[in-house]
Scaffold this active site. Sequence first.
Site, mmCIF file in Angstrom:
data_model
loop_
_atom_site.group_PDB
_atom_site.id
_atom_site.type_symbol
_atom_site.label_atom_id
_atom_site.label_comp_id
_atom_site.label_asym_id
_atom_site.label_seq_id
_atom_site.Cartn_x
_atom_site.Cartn_y
_atom_site.Cartn_z
ATOM 1 N N GLY A 20 81.586 127.016 30.844
ATOM 2 C CA GLY A 20 81.304 128.182 31.676
ATOM 3 C C GLY A 20 82.522 129.043 31.967
ATOM 4 N N ASN A 62 78.856 135.281 22.222
ATOM 5 C CA ASN A 62 78.461 133.880 22.495
ATOM 6 C C ASN A 62 77.859 133.165 21.286
ATOM 7 O OD1 ASN A 62 79.173 133.040 25.035
ATOM 8 N ND2 ASN A 62 77.295 133.688 26.040
ATOM 9 N N GLY A 72 94.620 134.295 27.127
ATOM 10 C CA GLY A 72 94.109 135.361 27.970
ATOM 11 C C GLY A 72 93.075 136.227 27.281
ATOM 12 N N GLY A 88 84.116 131.141 30.015
ATOM 13 C CA GLY A 88 83.911 132.505 29.518
ATOM 14 C C GLY A 88 82.940 133.276 30.389
ATOM 15 N N ASP A 89 81.897 132.603 30.845
ATOM 16 C CA ASP A 89 80.910 133.294 31.696
ATOM 17 C C ASP A 89 81.518 133.685 33.037
ATOM 18 O OD1 ASP A 89 79.041 132.814 29.677
ATOM 19 O OD2 ASP A 89 78.526 130.862 30.539
ATOM 20 N N ASN A 124 75.081 132.012 34.717
ATOM 21 C CA ASN A 124 76.491 131.806 35.078
ATOM 22 C C ASN A 124 77.172 133.147 35.376
ATOM 23 O OD1 ASN A 124 76.044 129.131 34.379
ATOM 24 N ND2 ASN A 124 77.244 129.182 32.495
ATOM 25 N N GLU A 138 73.750 133.422 30.995
ATOM 26 C CA GLU A 138 73.423 134.648 31.714
ATOM 27 C C GLU A 138 73.306 134.414 33.223
ATOM 28 O OE1 GLU A 138 71.857 133.540 29.041
ATOM 29 O OE2 GLU A 138 72.386 134.981 27.482
ATOM 30 N N ARG A 185 76.741 130.399 18.887
ATOM 31 C CA ARG A 185 76.503 128.955 19.001
ATOM 32 C C ARG A 185 76.128 128.411 17.620
ATOM 33 N NH1 ARG A 185 78.601 129.819 23.078
ATOM 34 N NH2 ARG A 185 77.954 129.306 25.208
#
Lengths: 317, 317, 317, 317, 317, 317
Positions: free
Chosen positions: E256, E166, E232, E258-259, E38, E36, E168
């Site tokens: 990071g 996200n 993409g 994706g962030d 990031n 968050e 995990r």
Amino acid sequence: MTDLVTFGETMIRLSPPDDERLETTTELEVRAAGAESNVAVAAARLGTEAVWTSKLPDSPLGRRVTSELESYGLETDPVLSDEGRQGTYYIEFAGEPRGTDVIYDRADAAVTTARAEELPIERIRESEWFYTSGITPALSDTLEETTEELLRAAREARTKTAFDLNYRSKLWSPAAARETLTGLFEHVDVLVTAVRDARNVLDATGDREAIARELADEWGFETVVLTLGAEGALAVHDGDLTRQSAFETETLDPIGTGDAFVGAFLAKRIGGGDIGGALEYGAATAALKRTIPGDIAVVTSVEVESVIDTAESGISR
Amino acid sequence: MTDLVTFGETMIRLSPPDDERLETTTELEVRAAGAESNVAVAAARLGTEAVWTSKLPDSPLGRRVTSELESYGLETDPVLSDEGRQGTYYIEFAGEPRGTDVIYDRADAAVTTARAEELPIERIRESEWFYTSGITPALSDTLEETTEELLRAAREARTKTAFDLNYRSKLWSPAAARETLTGLFEHVDVLVTAVRDARNVLDATGDREAIARELADEWGFETVVLTLGAEGALAVHDGDLTRQSAFETETLDPIGTGDAFVGAFLAKRIGGGDIGGALEYGAATAALKRTIPGDIAVVTSVEVESVIDTAESGISR
Amino acid sequence: MTDLVTFGETMIRLSPPDDERLETTTELEVRAAGAESNVAVAAARLGTEAVWTSKLPDSPLGRRVTSELESYGLETDPVLSDEGRQGTYYIEFAGEPRGTDVIYDRADAAVTTARAEELPIERIRESEWFYTSGITPALSDTLEETTEELLRAAREARTKTAFDLNYRSKLWSPAAARETLTGLFEHVDVLVTAVRDARNVLDATGDREAIARELADEWGFETVVLTLGAEGALAVHDGDLTRQSAFETETLDPIGTGDAFVGAFLAKRIGGGDIGGALEYGAATAALKRTIPGDIAVVTSVEVESVIDTAESGISR
Amino acid sequence: MTDLVTFGETMIRLSPPDDERLETTTELEVRAAGAESNVAVAAARLGTEAVWTSKLPDSPLGRRVTSELESYGLETDPVLSDEGRQGTYYIEFAGEPRGTDVIYDRADAAVTTARAEELPIERIRESEWFYTSGITPALSDTLEETTEELLRAAREARTKTAFDLNYRSKLWSPAAARETLTGLFEHVDVLVTAVRDARNVLDATGDREAIARELADEWGFETVVLTLGAEGALAVHDGDLTRQSAFETETLDPIGTGDAFVGAFLAKRIGGGDIGGALEYGAATAALKRTIPGDIAVVTSVEVESVIDTAESGISR
Amino acid sequence: MTDLVTFGETMIRLSPPDDERLETTTELEVRAAGAESNVAVAAARLGTEAVWTSKLPDSPLGRRVTSELESYGLETDPVLSDEGRQGTYYIEFAGEPRGTDVIYDRADAAVTTARAEELPIERIRESEWFYTSGITPALSDTLEETTEELLRAAREARTKTAFDLNYRSKLWSPAAARETLTGLFEHVDVLVTAVRDARNVLDATGDREAIARELADEWGFETVVLTLGAEGALAVHDGDLTRQSAFETETLDPIGTGDAFVGAFLAKRIGGGDIGGALEYGAATAALKRTIPGDIAVVTSVEVESVIDTAESGISR
Amino acid sequence: MTDLVTFGETMIRLSPPDDERLETTTELEVRAAGAESNVAVAAARLGTEAVWTSKLPDSPLGRRVTSELESYGLETDPVLSDEGRQGTYYIEFAGEPRGTDVIYDRADAAVTTARAEELPIERIRESEWFYTSGITPALSDTLEETTEELLRAAREARTKTAFDLNYRSKLWSPAAARETLTGLFEHVDVLVTAVRDARNVLDATGDREAIARELADEWGFETVVLTLGAEGALAVHDGDLTRQSAFETETLDPIGTGDAFVGAFLAKRIGGGDIGGALEYGAATAALKRTIPGDIAVVTSVEVESVIDTAESGISR
């Protein structure tokens, strides 16, 4: 009881960081490095009771070697000496066409004076396996004798012997190597050699399989393992041929790849694995080694098995 | 014309950073280090046309030495050789009571085979001054001969000779040093020695002044300089005695302090200074050296003069 | 047979280099650190067959701890666990008035769940000595029980027990510490404590000698060792009092000084030394430790003896 | 006699390690860097008596430049000045699409005030070759004049002149560059230029060969060398065209590739090589440079020849 | 008025340099890292008024987090607490087949006790957008509640909500994640998820477009963004589908990515961009991120636009 | 409302690690450094709403400055410019007699062109305090005007003004400084100056107290603070004299000590403290600063108060 004793020189490896040149570097990275301790560490990390023996100066530099080796879980049992240097080597890493370059500074190392009677020969006799490589007899006349005596003692005690040809052109000529090394072969159960060295040093001819079979026949080895670089390895064992391809890897530091292979191969054999399983274990450990800085395969059996499983399942991580 | 030629071994100095132990370090700092090149650099930086000669391996390690020396503005004129190692030494810095420890690894260095006829002896003959130290003849029988020949050649050519006793207990005994070194004294114009070595090696007795006078008288030196550590130095020159106290300093790296002193002393003498001025210049350079990492006095004449002026004016900076 | 088993938590110590602040650092130095392994390493390096046991996560972080400890020559025999963290601590070094600051991050470490029955209790029973410290029972209720059981088991097996009070105000209050620790004293042969903790935690009163005698009398310890910081240490053993002054030292890293003292004291006692010799050995090792980065006394017996000899002879090195 | 004199600015190059961003870095790597000293070092290392001249501040920063250059075996002969800054540049290395980025901080460098009469113009007159590049006249009006005067003086003294167009879009526009540079061409014997700059700055048209021939014809250059990046180089010399492909290389640091090419090309020409040999030597040195950190080709002739031999024999190392 | 508030855990990331193993490293690089933050930094650097909130220990470690985040131009507004740890994670970078490995040490972090009422909920209500991710509710039961309350509060205040799934696997099972996360979907306007997680966690089936449409339909999201790694991303917004391919990149540190994509996507949307422009902005920022060490996209809008322009023009730089 | 606005140049400070010389270093440590931002950070960390303004190049180097300043919790509000350099300074740390040396490379910095009308003058008007120092008007004629305009504007808006004389002999002569600075004094409420500068620049005579009183009387300052180095400080405020001794400290990096003092003094005054409390706060912060690497006092109010409490209680930690 010890599973494996290895004997040979371990040097201090000095390398400039970040592909800097030796001529201009202000800093050197320090690591312990030696074929026989590399093999012992790889085997130890993969479940073998392994012991490395050698002769070292009784100095902070000698302790630098044992300190690092023991940090990997290896038992060390060196003779300490007030005479003789700590061998070192300098390695300058570089991309092509500069290429990685090695400068040995190992002359007059303490190990070059090691005689069989001062080494822990009883541990070799009581061990299941004994390993050394073609580097050791190349280092001095004394070590040529010592290598022969240790291999002979091992065989007399029914300790299995493994030997990696490990030809080093900076130490001797092919002809000199051939004469000395073939004189040791009668004491060797398992021979490991790069196919290139088999051709260059042992004058082997023909294709890879023919070379492996011919070596096994000529010298009576129980097992011959031929390493093929990026093409993997093959073995002839009791007349049967087994092939193993290499696992894909992103190379950070290639030094010690062959030793990682041998250490894992021996660990699997000592643990009861068949030749195919041992080759596969060796190849997976070799692939991991290439991602790890330094000569030594700081791996776990979980990691080695994961490499094998991932490749078998066809799933990229 | 060259002002000063120096001859001796320059090693690669390897030291763990931050007082780490050699046994555990993963990194070594790399520097060039050797008494005779230390002297030549100090002299060169203070205005002298100085040349350092030696024998080095024709390798990246040999080039590491000349590369660093030339970076300080020194001219190097070494013989390059395919035989012999590059000498190294390991130094572990530590506070008391651990204390700083040195491990030499200089046996069989290329320089130990240097014969007078392969060295640039003409440059010595044409130079105003020649310098070497008691370390050089201690390194090999060949170098004992070579040192004698170079000093003799210098004197024959009316090149002035300066010699620092530089006794190293790790290289030889006081008795062996005495025998060899006193054999060289007939060729020496200026002798520099720590008062401790004068007593221990040369069996000098009495107080400092007496020692300096006695050495000058016994061996016929034009100048005797006695270094006294924290108490400075004194000289007897043509029968006159001069004293110089040490300048205060915060010590970062004490190695090479004596060489900085000698290099600056010679620079001042070569530049026409009297003994008092040369002692003062040496003492100020020595004080600066102790604030600088490495064996070498990377100083400028402006800095040396500023040390002297500040102390004289009684003003702390 | 093992000479000494120690039990306790070993953390990963993380410290910014060069007095940088934790708030702003981009880098942390990594070392293994724990009172009981510090003691075991010091003892092992000085000739003792020492084993450290604990409970560690079966992870690269747990292996980071054993890897470093074994590099110093220590045998480790930890329980590996899938539960519990690897304890860490952050240490920010600084001069006064900022001062060195410690932040523990050790809650829920794997060791806090260690029960006596999973630990190698037989090795304790068969060892000559067992050591733990007052940090261990402070870490969890489970460890309070485990500490008591291990000390009891040791005493039952006639293994001598040594215990360092090691009061940590960040872990518990003096009152809580007193209640728990005094409950363990019946199983302790040798008590070590800083005089400050004796006063603060054990409510001891009077001068130092009185405190040592009173502790010995009240709890029946065979030996009481009182450490006095820069003033050295004193011991009461079988009613006799022995004093030892501290050796001068230049402090680079003070952490682990007390553990170095205890490890060397025990090594000397185990080797048959008397109380005076053991105190002296401990004080010299403590002085060396302060010159070494990290919690651990990476020393040799030659170095310790040199510190003692130099001080006795009155010669500064 | 000197073989080659080069003149131009050498900056201090500051780069964050490990692809860190300038905005966030806490550390910068420091190196000397400048087209004309890059060329001189490459030539010097390959056997040429080369001298670099410039104007530098008389400060530790100016000495930082000469110190590093001399460490590579180059002779430096700069004017020292109390006015003007030491030019610097910041370089942030990064993979694509971020890409490597350069920030010049070279305005008002001491060199921008360098007039011909204060430079060692006699050494240029007595040298076999003189080299500068299109960067130099771009730096100031004074330097535009000085460049013209030095080239003119060289030609008058029958010193051969080599000139690399080296267009820098951060210093001037193509039109401004064209006007100034073509005004210098009458004094130039050997022009080196990237084909891209020939098109962009000199308005050359047609294919590569046509461009080289056209430039040679239009300006009367004895030699025109067109560099083609990954496709190598070609030259027109006395009307004959020679092509050279690039050697394969793994790029660590591409900065200075062109200067390494020119330095080696000149070294070979000065040593009597023909155009083809000089192009090959240049291309091999350029390939080596890309594996070396920093702007400068720290190579040996043995290494350059090995690159050529390996490629010719078709054997990968 | 604030454009964007994000809420979640930011850890201290500890990584050995140069692909060293955690087991053997003597050094760790330190950075702040959290999904968050990031996202908030990426958005802030691209023109958004972004605020990150969380709960941190009131300690140098908590300040280490805010200090680094604020250095990137982010506003931080955390609750400081005397309870709870600073979460950390260890990351060991390596090439295949070793692969990069993460060890979380985030249990009992201060943030796990964060309740909505102590957080700056008014800032969320007054902000244009609110963002959190599926990591947050996975960290504790308290955070599951808090996440729901914050999303609900945002929606009630007409603050737009964006949520990245996200998933995990080290924190919870797909089934547990599905149950919790789908319970939050009623409060979410924009869902971002990797297509792999959509299949694995949300049981989505069919091809990518079908999955995006199905998610949008089933849960009533205004926008669904599906990230596809090297292929993409695609989005369904108000029933319209938009595709975006990935930009080519040389990966130094993939963490990071994706962030960075989400932060840039939101920045563009907040600035009034359409879905296509936002996807393109996100993809370009993600490509840049992979060249930057650390979790965080330290980029500028000029750089992001340059990536887009270069790719569009078909010109390689 | 803002409590404090400061205006001045912040440079990038480049320093060789470990007392290495600039001439030989291969690495530079990078930090932001400037008197007025140093003051603002110290004040901000001790509870003040502080803003620093200046003019910076719109480049990674300019962002390097704001990035670091914001990491300390400071709000920055600089004008960004396409013209002008980022000022830098080089600092070589060394023990005596070498001594620490500074080389400014700040000519033509962007800030030298800063005009009052482009700066956030409204923030100054609305702030409680405004601070700048005698360095600022020394940097350019433009800045001399700008400084005067900002001080005048502040006073007109009833913003209190504090001014540190901060004489820099590398920027101007005492006479030039006196002329310019005394011209600003009519706009200054609080003058801070080293007693040495008061004598040298302002021609003040007499003992310290007399100097402080005389300055207050002559120029009508509300407060005059005289800093006395190791002897602390004294102030005359509304005719009353207050003395403060210095706190003992172990100096790691003395740069910025005075700025730390002023920042803390202002923070205390802004928070309502009396002169005595502010001097004490300043002195304690200055003592802490000297233990912290870099120009900036990265402290907390808890730490400052702890220094005061410890000293008052007479307990050494």
